[in-house]
Design a protein around this motif. Structure first.
Motif, short mmCIF file in Angstrom:
data_model
loop_
_atom_site.label_atom_id
_atom_site.label_comp_id
_atom_site.label_asym_id
_atom_site.label_seq_id
_atom_site.Cartn_x
_atom_site.Cartn_y
_atom_site.Cartn_z
N SER A 150 0.86 -1.20 -0.13
CA SER A 150 0.12 0.02 -0.11
C SER A 150 0.63 1.38 -0.04
O SER A 150 0.71 2.28 -0.65
N TYR A 151 2.00 1.34 0.86
CA TYR A 151 2.90 2.26 0.92
C TYR A 151 3.30 2.68 -0.44
O TYR A 151 3.76 3.62 -1.04
N LEU A 152 3.64 1.44 -1.08
CA LEU A 152 4.25 1.59 -2.62
C LEU A 152 3.48 2.04 -3.42
O LEU A 152 3.77 3.11 -4.17
N GLN A 153 2.21 1.88 -3.43
CA GLN A 153 1.13 2.57 -4.40
C GLN A 153 1.02 3.95 -3.96
O GLN A 153 0.43 4.79 -4.69
N LEU A 154 1.25 4.40 -2.64
CA LEU A 154 1.16 5.62 -2.20
C LEU A 154 2.47 6.59 -2.50
O LEU A 154 2.44 7.64 -2.07
N ASN A 155 3.33 5.87 -3.24
CA ASN A 155 4.58 6.61 -3.33
C ASN A 155 5.52 6.85 -2.20
O ASN A 155 6.51 7.63 -2.28
N ASP A 156 5.03 6.25 -1.26
CA ASP A 156 5.98 6.39 0.13
C ASP A 156 6.91 5.27 -0.06
O ASP A 156 6.93 4.25 0.84
N PHE A 157 8.13 5.46 -0.70
CA PHE A 157 8.87 4.26 -0.97
C PHE A 157 9.85 3.79 0.39
O PHE A 157 9.98 2.68 0.42
N SER A 158 10.19 4.54 0.88
CA SER A 158 11.01 4.30 2.18
C SER A 158 10.08 3.36 3.26
O SER A 158 10.67 2.66 3.69
N LYS A 159 9.04 3.91 3.30
CA LYS A 159 8.03 3.04 4.39
C LYS A 159 7.81 1.68 3.63
O LYS A 159 7.55 0.61 4.39
N ALA A 160 7.64 1.72 2.50
CA ALA A 160 7.24 0.41 1.72
C ALA A 160 8.24 -0.69 1.92
O ALA A 160 8.12 -1.63 2.32
N GLU A 161 9.76 -0.14 1.81
CA GLU A 161 10.92 -0.67 1.87
C GLU A 161 10.87 -1.43 3.20
O GLU A 161 11.00 -2.62 3.46
N SER A 162 10.48 -0.33 4.52
CA SER A 162 10.71 -1.03 5.69
C SER A 162 9.64 -2.11 6.13
O SER A 162 9.97 -3.24 6.65
N ALA A 187 12.24 -5.15 -3.90
CA ALA A 187 13.43 -4.70 -5.05
C ALA A 187 12.59 -3.52 -5.62
O ALA A 187 13.13 -2.70 -5.84
N ILE A 188 11.26 -3.61 -5.72
CA ILE A 188 10.67 -2.41 -6.37
C ILE A 188 10.93 -1.11 -5.57
O ILE A 188 11.01 -0.08 -6.19
N SER A 189 10.61 -1.33 -4.37
CA SER A 189 10.88 -0.03 -3.33
C SER A 189 12.11 0.37 -3.43
O SER A 189 12.33 1.64 -3.49
N LEU A 190 13.01 -0.45 -3.81
CA LEU A 190 14.46 0.11 -3.99
C LEU A 190 14.81 0.62 -5.38
O LEU A 190 15.39 1.54 -5.55
N TYR A 191 14.21 0.14 -6.34
CA TYR A 191 14.18 0.43 -7.74
C TYR A 191 13.71 2.09 -7.67
O TYR A 191 14.16 2.74 -8.36
N GLU A 192 12.56 2.15 -7.11
CA GLU A 192 11.59 3.44 -7.16
C GLU A 192 12.90 4.56 -6.34
O GLU A 192 12.70 5.61 -6.58
N GLN A 193 13.66 3.89 -5.53
CA GLN A 193 14.58 5.01 -4.71
C GLN A 193 15.96 4.99 -5.56
O GLN A 193 16.84 5.48 -5.15
N GLU A 194 16.07 4.44 -6.80
CA GLU A 194 16.98 4.45 -7.75
C GLU A 194 18.37 3.87 -7.01
O GLU A 194 19.49 4.27 -7.19
N ARG A 195 18.02 2.72 -6.36
CA ARG A 195 19.16 2.10 -5.62
C ARG A 195 19.12 0.75 -6.37
O ARG A 195 18.61 -0.32 -5.82
N PHE A 196 19.50 0.83 -7.62
CA PHE A 196 19.35 -0.35 -8.53
C PHE A 196 20.31 -1.69 -8.09
O PHE A 196 19.74 -2.79 -8.52
N ASP A 197 21.53 -1.41 -7.74
CA ASP A 197 22.20 -2.63 -7.37
C ASP A 197 21.94 -3.41 -6.38
O ASP A 197 21.55 -4.56 -6.35
N GLU A 198 21.04 -2.51 -5.35
CA GLU A 198 20.48 -3.37 -4.31
C GLU A 198 19.03 -3.94 -4.80
O GLU A 198 18.75 -5.10 -4.16
N ALA A 199 18.50 -3.32 -5.78
CA ALA A 199 17.29 -4.03 -6.09
C ALA A 199 17.46 -5.26 -6.87
O ALA A 199 16.75 -6.41 -7.18
#
Length: 268
Positions: A150-162, A187-199
């Motif tokens: 849900s947080y991913l869909q609300l664009n709150d990517f750091s909360k989604a990651e957590s 991985a998508i939450s990391l991708y959206e934060q441009e942390r591609f290696d981690e994703a």
């Protein structure tokens, strides 16, 4: 005399307790009979896609006999969600939650997240579940999974990651390995934060558990593209993902036939 009173009191308590147990058993038997007659022997035999009224009539007759049976209300709600009549379905699902909150609050959260796409309400539902009943599973995924989604869909990517990280750890504690879909959305939450290696690391973990996972392969290709890698790095992955998708290898949740899941790749 005192001993006689104690014996009499004990006998009366035993009789009362036995009576209460018998009453509860009788109530349970009556409810099971109503469910059998109006769900399994009636509604389940009707295709609601073109006979919705007849399907609902079966359940309404059961509800007239006992309107407190939460399962009847949930069964009324379910087909409306599958034909995208979300508000109509939610009216009945609220009744199911009212009569059996412990069983149906998490289901309501799932419906809000995957079907209705009311993500803020889904977060509220699952947070209430955790607060009232503790963390658990709904439709094969932890409550934190749906909160993270849900947080991913609300664009709150750091909360989604957590929350998705918590879901990964929770699943590992229960089954000794992560769920591939937890890893994918993490991985998508990391991708959206441009942390591609981690994703990519998390996508590779998902692919190791589900080698034909077309969506994960596709997003791995996108990570390489975003990193400005050479086309020969990501084009083969896109072709592989396309082939697997044609064979039906995608997010294979039971309800994905009714609703696309977030970030699920649509090739047509």
């Amino acid at each position: 005399m005192f001993k006689t009173i104690i014996l009499l009191t004990t006998s009366l308590c035993s009789f009362h307790c036995l009576s209460q147990n018998e009453i509860e058993k009788e109530k349970k038997a009556q409810r099971e009979k109503i469910i059998q007659e109006h769900v399994y022997d009636c509604a389940d035999k009707i295709n609601y896609l073109f006979m919705m009224k007849e399907y609902q009539d079966c359940l309404d007759k059961g509800i007239k006999k006992d309107a407190t049976i939460a399962y009847l209300w949930q069964q009324k709600a379910m087909p409306y969600f599958k034909v995208k009549k979300y508000e109509a379905g939610m009216e009945f699902l609220e009744k199911a939650v009212h009569f059996d909150r412990k069983r149906y609050l998490a289901y309501k959260g799932f419906i809000n997240c995957i079907f209705v796409k009311n993500y803020k309400q889904a977060i509220t539902d699952f947070n209430n579940c955790i607060k009232e009943f503790g963390n658990s599973y709904e439709m094969d995924h932890s409550y934190n999974f749906y909160i993270g989604l849900s947080y991913l869909q609300l664009n709150d990517f750091s909360k989604a990651e957590s929350y998705l990280k918590e879901s990964i750890n929770y699943h590992k504690s229960m089954f000794n390995e992560a769920h591939y879909l937890d890893l994918f959305y993490y991985a998508i939450s990391l991708y959206e934060q441009e942390r591609f290696d981690e994703a990519i690391v998390s996508l590779d973990e998902a692919i190791s558990l589900y080698p034909e996972f077309s969506d994960a392969i596709y997003y791995k290709a996108l990570c390489f593209f975003k990193q400005s890698k050479a086309p020969e790095t990501y084009n083969p992955l896109i072709n592989q993902a396309s082939e697997f998708a044609k064979q039906g290898f995608s997010i294979n949740e039971a309800n994905s036939v009714y609703e696309p899941y977030p970030y699920q790749v649509r090739w047509k």
